[in-house]
Motif scaffolding. Structure first.
Motif, PDB file in Angstrom:
ATOM      1  N   ARG A  88     -12.369  20.299 -27.329  1.00  0.00           N
ATOM      2  CA  ARG A  88     -13.383  20.995 -26.525  1.00  0.00           C
ATOM      3  C   ARG A  88     -14.412  21.750 -27.367  1.00  0.00           C
ATOM      4  N   ALA A 107     -10.399  24.884 -11.075  1.00  0.00           N
ATOM      5  CA  ALA A 107     -11.591  24.431 -11.817  1.00  0.00           C
ATOM      6  C   ALA A 107     -11.113  23.711 -13.066  1.00  0.00           C
ATOM      7  N   ALA A 108     -11.409  22.431 -13.157  1.00  0.00           N
ATOM      8  CA  ALA A 108     -10.909  21.682 -14.311  1.00  0.00           C
ATOM      9  C   ALA A 108     -11.846  20.529 -14.618  1.00  0.00           C
ATOM     10  N   GLY A 109     -11.604  19.867 -15.733  1.00  0.00           N
ATOM     11  CA  GLY A 109     -12.477  18.774 -16.108  1.00  0.00           C
ATOM     12  C   GLY A 109     -11.828  17.840 -17.109  1.00  0.00           C
ATOM     13  N   THR A 161     -12.853  13.912 -19.583  1.00  0.00           N
ATOM     14  CA  THR A 161     -13.837  12.890 -19.945  1.00  0.00           C
ATOM     15  C   THR A 161     -13.190  11.530 -19.766  1.00  0.00           C
ATOM     16  N   GLY A 176      -8.244  19.133 -18.892  1.00  0.00           N
ATOM     17  CA  GLY A 176      -7.471  20.338 -18.625  1.00  0.00           C
ATOM     18  C   GLY A 176      -8.266  21.319 -17.805  1.00  0.00           C
TER      19      GLY A 176
END
Ligand code: AMP
Ligand code: MN
Ligand code: MN
Length: 318
Positions: free
Chosen positions: A91, A294-296, A298, A289
């Motif tokens: 990240r 609220a997560a994200g 790729t 993660g």
């Protein structure tokens, strides 16, 4: 006591690189700002590593000690890399290249998916890294001033969605009250952060929302920001900030998904849930993660394929 970490840096006059995550947000920028100020007040030599453009609503947090990772020369040595608001090493993006110039890595974070990748890990499930830093400061009797309050308040007010999300606790509000006691100009902070959107960003948001797609018995909202849309509206990807929250705020929607097309084979996924779905768990399936709400992640696939993969994963959990 975790605050010993800050004490040790001061007593040894250690040199530091502060490293926020890529695509910087209010929490990592606000916490970098106050930590830098804390170091200035203790005459600690340090820089903030900033490889990304700072979104215009956070430019008031710019510091003149900010450097790009490529500005750090090969023969430079630092005692500590302090990585903020980051659950895993990927990240921090390009900033990774400065890590081998630092003797030790300290991670200060509040993501439940944190992988404890530092030599020292200060990870607590509080609203924001801002709240965590406030606690560390309090433990060492550091007197917070108005500059600190600007950074800490930005961290807290952004990561809690202006004190609306479930990560807001009675302690969070007490911390905010303590910040107000410094007399800092919170109204000016709020104006900078929330009432300062470039017109092209608002137009991009409206374009993305007007093409909203619904799935999972209308509990899932899906929006897209493609490269073509960025070009058309003269925007950068950081202008997509705020779209995924607008999807979640629609009545009946439990999960909002924003697909950000980085290139023809890379899609960044942002997810927000309203009341019960754990989006951090869904993100982990794709090696991402975040937090429950609220997560994200790729996904290395074209937009259409990424969309099918993520929708399938969400629908299986509704
Ligand atoms: P975003 O949707 O980018 O605002 O991110 C929401 C939350 O998910 C933040 O707390 C991020 O730290 C986390 N997150 C986003 N993308 C990733 C990723 N690829 N890996 C791990 N965590 C992520
Ligand atoms: Mn963040
Ligand atoms: Mn955060």
């Amino acid at each position: 006591m975790m605050s010993n970490v800050l004490k040790n840096i001061i007593s040894s006059q250690g040199t530091c690189l502060i490293i926020p995550h890529q695509s910087p947000d209010g929490d990592c920028l606000g916490s970098s700002y106050t930590l830098s100020h804390f170091f200035e007040r203790h005459q600690i030599k340090h820089h903030i590593i900033m490889d990304d453009v700072i979104p215009s609503n956070y430019t008031f947090l710019k510091k003149n000690n900010m450097l790009k990772s490529s500005d750090i020369k090969d023969d430079e040595k630092y005692d500590y890399a302090i990585i903020l608001d980051t659950s895993s090493l990927d990240r921090i993006g390009a900033s990774k290249s400065v890590l081998d110039k630092c003797a030790s890595m300290i991670v200060i974070d509040h993501h439940k998916t944190n992988s404890f990748f530092g030599d020292t890990n200060i990870v607590e499930m509080v609203s924001s890294v801002g709240e965590l830093l406030f606690n560390l400061y309090t433990e060492i009797d550091y007197v917070i001033d108005q500059e600190d309050a600007i950074g800490l308040y930005t961290s807290i007010v952004t990561d809690t969605g202006e004190f609306r999300y479930s990560n807001t606790t009675n302690k969070t509000l007490q911390v905010a009250a303590k910040l107000f006691e410094t007399g800092f100009d919170f109204e000016s902070c709020s104006r900078e952060i929330f009432s300062n959107q470039p017109l092209e960003k608002v137009v991009l948001k409206s374009s993305s929302l007007s093409n909203i797609e619904l799935y999972g018995n209308k509990q899932v909202a899906l929006m897209i920001v493609s490269q073509q849309m960025l070009k058309q509206h003269n925007c950068d990807m950081f202008h997509s900030d705020g779209i995924v929250e607008a999807g979640r705020d629609i009545s009946g929607i439990e999960v909002s998904v924003l697909l950000k097309e980085i290139d023809s084979n890379t899609v960044k996924v942002s997810m927000r849930s309203k009341s019960f779905l754990d989006v951090a768990e869904i993100s982990l399936v794709f090696n991402g993660g975040g937090h429950n709400r609220a997560a994200g992640c790729t996904i290395n696939a074209p937009l259409k394929e990424a969309k099918q993969l993520i929708i399938k994963e969400i629908e299986s959990r509704l």
